[in-house]
Design an enzyme around this catalytic site. Structure first.
Site, PDB file in Angstrom:
ATOM      1  N   ASP A   2       0.830  -1.218   0.000  1.00  0.00           N
ATOM      2  CA  ASP A   2       0.000   0.000   0.000  1.00  0.00           C
ATOM      3  C   ASP A   2       0.859   1.261   0.000  1.00  0.00           C
ATOM      4  OD1 ASP A   2       0.632  -0.380   2.708  1.00  0.00           O
ATOM      5  OD2 ASP A   2      -1.458  -0.564   3.370  1.00  0.00           O
TER       6      ASP A   2
ATOM      7  N   HIS B 298       0.918   3.956  -2.826  1.00  0.00           N
ATOM      8  CA  HIS B 298       0.704   5.344  -2.387  1.00  0.00           C
ATOM      9  C   HIS B 298       1.720   6.272  -3.050  1.00  0.00           C
ATOM     10  CE1 HIS B 298      -0.210   8.403   0.908  1.00  0.00           C
ATOM     11  NE2 HIS B 298       0.959   8.842   0.440  1.00  0.00           N
ATOM     12  N   GLU B 299       2.990   5.908  -2.963  1.00  0.00           N
ATOM     13  CA  GLU B 299       4.036   6.814  -3.473  1.00  0.00           C
ATOM     14  C   GLU B 299       3.992   6.934  -4.995  1.00  0.00           C
ATOM     15  OE1 GLU B 299       5.056   8.589  -1.288  1.00  0.00           O
ATOM     16  OE2 GLU B 299       4.735   7.319   0.461  1.00  0.00           O
TER      17      GLU B 299
ATOM     18  N   HIS C 280       1.353   9.232  -6.165  1.00  0.00           N
ATOM     19  CA  HIS C 280       1.694  10.665  -6.147  1.00  0.00           C
ATOM     20  C   HIS C 280       2.269  11.086  -7.492  1.00  0.00           C
ATOM     21  CE1 HIS C 280       0.709  11.979  -2.173  1.00  0.00           C
ATOM     22  NE2 HIS C 280       1.457  11.060  -1.574  1.00  0.00           N
TER      23      HIS C 280
ATOM     24  N   TYR D  81      -0.306  20.315  -3.200  1.00  0.00           N
ATOM     25  CA  TYR D  81      -0.133  19.544  -1.963  1.00  0.00           C
ATOM     26  C   TYR D  81      -0.341  20.417  -0.725  1.00  0.00           C
ATOM     27  CZ  TYR D  81       1.684  15.511   0.627  1.00  0.00           C
ATOM     28  OH  TYR D  81       1.821  14.422   1.456  1.00  0.00           O
TER      29      TYR D  81
ATOM     30  N   GLU E 170      -3.430  13.299  -1.150  1.00  0.00           N
ATOM     31  CA  GLU E 170      -3.100  12.218  -0.221  1.00  0.00           C
ATOM     32  C   GLU E 170      -4.143  11.097  -0.285  1.00  0.00           C
ATOM     33  OE1 GLU E 170      -0.908  10.925   1.887  1.00  0.00           O
ATOM     34  OE2 GLU E 170       0.478  12.306   0.946  1.00  0.00           O
TER      35      GLU E 170
ATOM     36  N   TYR F 230       3.150  -0.158  10.347  1.00  0.00           N
ATOM     37  CA  TYR F 230       2.909   0.767  11.456  1.00  0.00           C
ATOM     38  C   TYR F 230       2.997   0.041  12.796  1.00  0.00           C
ATOM     39  CZ  TYR F 230       0.538   4.455  14.126  1.00  0.00           C
ATOM     40  OH  TYR F 230       0.211   5.417  15.032  1.00  0.00           O
ATOM     41  N   THR F 231       3.686   0.635  13.758  1.00  0.00           N
ATOM     42  CA  THR F 231       3.899   0.082  15.100  1.00  0.00           C
ATOM     43  C   THR F 231       4.057  -1.440  15.089  1.00  0.00           C
ATOM     44  OG1 THR F 231       1.517   0.016  15.540  1.00  0.00           O
ATOM     45  CG2 THR F 231       2.698   1.988  16.275  1.00  0.00           C
TER      46      THR F 231
ATOM     47  N   ASP G  43       0.847  19.900   8.941  1.00  0.00           N
ATOM     48  CA  ASP G  43       0.701  18.876   7.910  1.00  0.00           C
ATOM     49  C   ASP G  43       0.193  19.478   6.598  1.00  0.00           C
ATOM     50  OD1 ASP G  43       0.589  16.211   6.878  1.00  0.00           O
ATOM     51  OD2 ASP G  43      -1.519  16.036   7.443  1.00  0.00           O
TER      52      ASP G  43
ATOM     53  N   HIS H  98      -2.662  14.803   5.434  1.00  0.00           N
ATOM     54  CA  HIS H  98      -2.822  13.415   5.885  1.00  0.00           C
ATOM     55  C   HIS H  98      -3.967  13.278   6.881  1.00  0.00           C
ATOM     56  CE1 HIS H  98       1.462  13.461   4.591  1.00  0.00           C
ATOM     57  NE2 HIS H  98       1.185  12.232   4.168  1.00  0.00           N
TER      58      HIS H  98
END
Ligand code: TI1
Ligand code: ZN
Ligand code: CA
Length: 696
Positions: A343, A347-348, A351, A362, A371, A402-403, A443, A448
């Protein structure tokens, strides 16, 4: 041409010598001394002396050679690779390798020299003409992605020898026709002597971090594999924990399982899957639509590659697109593990797609849409790569990175942006309704954060659901129609300044093109945006009004108000429209209601909508103390259905209304009461304002 060739060979020898010298420090002792350049010259002479014996009988000239390289190996042997030439022109596949033992004696010869070549070495036409002739022999000549190259070679044909132009025509366009056709054109007659495809791809096996063992396309040059997919024109590079030095990922056996290779495998795989997703689902080739943009040049020396850089910086907790290529950090191990999941790759790269299409600025709302597009297509790439099924993880963004110490969580949740906690931008974090949008400056103006609004709209179109705040129910039309609509809106209808309202229009235009303006898909897109507070719901305004005085103008009549907590005003401070509205609660320990009895024709749309504003002195974010029930009752006042319950938890600023919409088509053909009823507890007051009620 000959001069060019000899310069090339000289450079090649110099390069090999250099490559060797850099390895010298770790070399062991050898009978070849220090293995210096001088030693190579000596080995070269020894090798050529061995070679020259017996050449005359084969009609090979004593000087018809170009030494390509001298290499030493671990067994203290030396190998001299030599190219055969005639009048300085290289002979195709005319090669010999002289293998020497440690003492300088001859071990063996690998002899692929062509004996008794008979050829006229004067070409009848130019290299430029050869390119034209070869182009006429190849159907895809108009699709070449690089300028063709023509070089003279002597070619041993079946019937006779030829002087040829070897013409290479790169067509690296990422289509199924991706290839590098090579045609040998007879340099005197113009006939085709031989042809082959020089696209040297290999399929390697990669031990990814997040997708198990995957196949990756690599490039073999000599005996080294590179993490370069020449067909798709995608390359993955290693920053080795710096921010400024970029190295190639290489491997010797095409099994990519080294600890520092693994994140590269994920990014290489993710880029390939993203490439295939855009190609196969949307017909888009590459990020820019033309197979690019290429950044680094492949180890093949020609192919410009869509590039990804891995192991960027140290403990870097992000990934980004910079206008030219993708960059991925390793994370600090606590907030993120390496940020190379499917993902994130989707995502990148998205962009890049956005930049080359709508180019959404942006910042602010356009930035939040930018985003959101990256999250939407990141999720769609993940779904595509995982076989097309939608799972709960599809709607989680970054769940695999994530985490790493906490399982089941994610950086963002498209199905329920509020599930994200800890950013502190709204009471329950990422907004999923326009009225909750963040308007501060962090941000980039919440790119985001407010992405949650677009993400939720997409989710509702695809999967459906009832929005917790607006109460609007959406019947999803499926993920495939949703992604088609969104892609078309991005690439055809959005501009750099598109805001949420513009995104609604853009997606509706796309839905009209794809499915028609009377389609379920069109209606669903409109309902989904209405659910997240952008635009009105379809149906409201469609069909004729069944209620009388839904706007409470002049008086409350024919609404029947009763109890201690129901009020009418025509001069209050917070009407939604006009001057009159009703409000409920206000004081502690009250109950009060307002209803209107109507016959709903069987031909009605069956849609109830109204505008609601809640203010409260309650401070809890978890308990409903004061409530407003929206009810359908029969003509005797018995409850048939509670459509929804609002409470102090829905509080907002005074006068900040949002529209709610409900399906009441189950009561078509019946006479019922539409009732709003409030109850409050003994402390901390709540006021519910209702205006512009409509039933169609
Ligand atoms: S495009 C990039 C912006 C980063 C700006 C700083 C250089 C971005 O949005 N990165 C994603 C990475 C990501 C994507 C992480 C999906 C996990 C899942 C992102 O969301 N970054 C977060 C951490 C942010 O920048 O706030
Ligand atoms: Zn981003
Ligand atoms: Ca996911």
């Amino acid at each position: 041409m000959k001069k060019f060739l000899s310069i090339f060979v000289t450079l090649l020898v110099a390069f090999v010598a250099f490559a060797f010298l850099t390895k010298e420090a770790e070399a062991d002792k050898s009978v070849f001394g220090t293995k210096s350049f001088d030693d190579k010259e000596r080995i070269k002479q020894i090798s050529l002396d061995y070679l020259r014996g017996g050449l005359a009988a084969r009609s090979i000239g004593a000087n018809d050679f170009n030494v390509k390289s001298v290499e030493f190996d671990d067994l203290n042997m030396a190998h001299t690779k030599v190219r055969q030439t005639v009048a300085g022109i290289p002979v195709w596949e005319g090669e010999v390798i002289i293998h020497l033992k440690a003492d300088g004696s001859l071990a063996s010869v690998t002899d692929d020299l062509k004996d008794r070549l008979i050829v006229n070495t004067e070409p009848g036409f130019s290299a430029k003409e050869a390119i034209e002739i070869a182009g006429n022999m190849y159907d895809g000549a108009a699709e070449l992605t690089e300028a063709p190259i023509a070089e003279l070679w002597i070619f041993r044909g079946k019937a006779r020898d030829h002087l040829t132009y070897r013409v290479e025509m790169p067509r690296l366009d990422g289509t199924e026709h991706t290839s590098i056709p090579v045609v040998f054109v007879d340099a005197q007659t113009g006939e085709k002597v031989f042809e082959y495809d020089n696209l040297q791809t290999a399929t390697g096996s990669g031990s990814s971090l997040y997708s198990g063992t995957v196949s990756i396309e690599t490039y073999l040059n000599g005996s080294t594999y590179y993490m370069e997919d020449i067909g798709r024109k995608i390359g993955t590079f290693d920053n080795r924990n710096t921010t400024d030095t970029t190295n190639r990922f290489t491997d010797t056996d095409n099994t990519w399982d080294g600890s520092s290779q693994r994140a590269g495998v994920d990014a290489h795989y993710g880029a390939a899957k993203t490439f295939d997703y855009y190609k196969n689902v949307h017909g888009r080739t590459g990020i820019d639509g033309s197979g690019g943009p290429g950044y680094y040049t492949s180890a093949d020396g020609v192919t410009k590659l869509i590039s990804s850089k891995i192991h960027y910086g140290s403990n870097y907790n992000n990934a980004f697109w910079n206008g030219s290529y993708m960059t991925y950090g390793d994370g600090d191990g606590t907030t993120f593990s390496p940020l190379v999941t499917l993902d994130i790759c989707g995502h990148e790269m998205t962009h890049g797609v956005t930049e080359r299409t709508a180019n959404l600025t942006y910042s602010g709302e356009s930035g939040a849409l930018n985003e959101s597009m990256s999250d939407v297509f990141g999720a769609m790439v993940e779904r595509y790569a995982r076989g097309g099924t939608v799972t709960s993880d599809t709607w989680k963004i970054g769940e695999q990175t994530y985490t790493p110490g906490t399982s089941g969580d994610a950086l963002r949740y498209m199905d329920n942006p509020h599930a994200k906690s800890g950013g502190g931008y709204t009471a329950d974090d990422d907004p999923d309704h326009y009225s909750e949008r963040y308007t501060g400056t962090s941000d980039n103006g919440g790119v985001h954060i407010n992405s949650g609004i677009g993400n939720k709209a997409f989710y509702l179109v695809a999967a459906g659901g009832t929005h917790h705040l607006s109460g609007v129910t959406v019947s999803g039309v499926g993920t495939s129609p949703a992604e088609r609509i969104w892609y078309r809106s991005l690439t055809v209808y959005m501009t750099s300044s598109t805001n949420f309202s513009g995104a609604r229009t853009a997606t509706l235009n796309a839905a009209t093109d794809l499915y028609g303006s009377a389609s379920t898909q069109y209606n669903t897109v409109a309902t989904a945006w209405c659910a997240v507070g952008v635009g009105s719901c379809p149906g409201s305004g469609g069909g004729s009004e069944i209620l009388t005085n839904g706007g409470f103008e002049g008086s409350a009549s024919p609404w029947a108000l009763s109890g201690s907590g129901a009020f009418y005003t025509a001069n209050g401070s917070y009407p939604h429209g006009g001057t009159g509205y009703v409000y409920f609660g206000v004081n502690n320990s009250v109950t009060g209601q307002a209803y209107q009895q109507v016959s709903i024709p069987s031909g009605a749309t069956g849609s109830l909508s109204f505008w609601l504003n809640v203010t409260s002195n309650e401070t809890t974010t978890s308990t409903q103390y004061d409530k407003l029930f929206v009810e359908i009752r029969n003509t005797s006042g018995s409850l048939l259905k509670t459509l929804t319950t609002y409470s102090n938890l829905n509080k907002g600023a005074a006068g900040s209304y949002s529209q709610k919409s409900f399906d009441v088509s189950a009561y078509k053909g019946q006479t019922v009461r539409i009732q709003f009823r409030a109850t409050t507890d003994g402390s901390a007051t709540t006021t519910f304002r209702v205006d512009d009620v409509s039933l169609r």
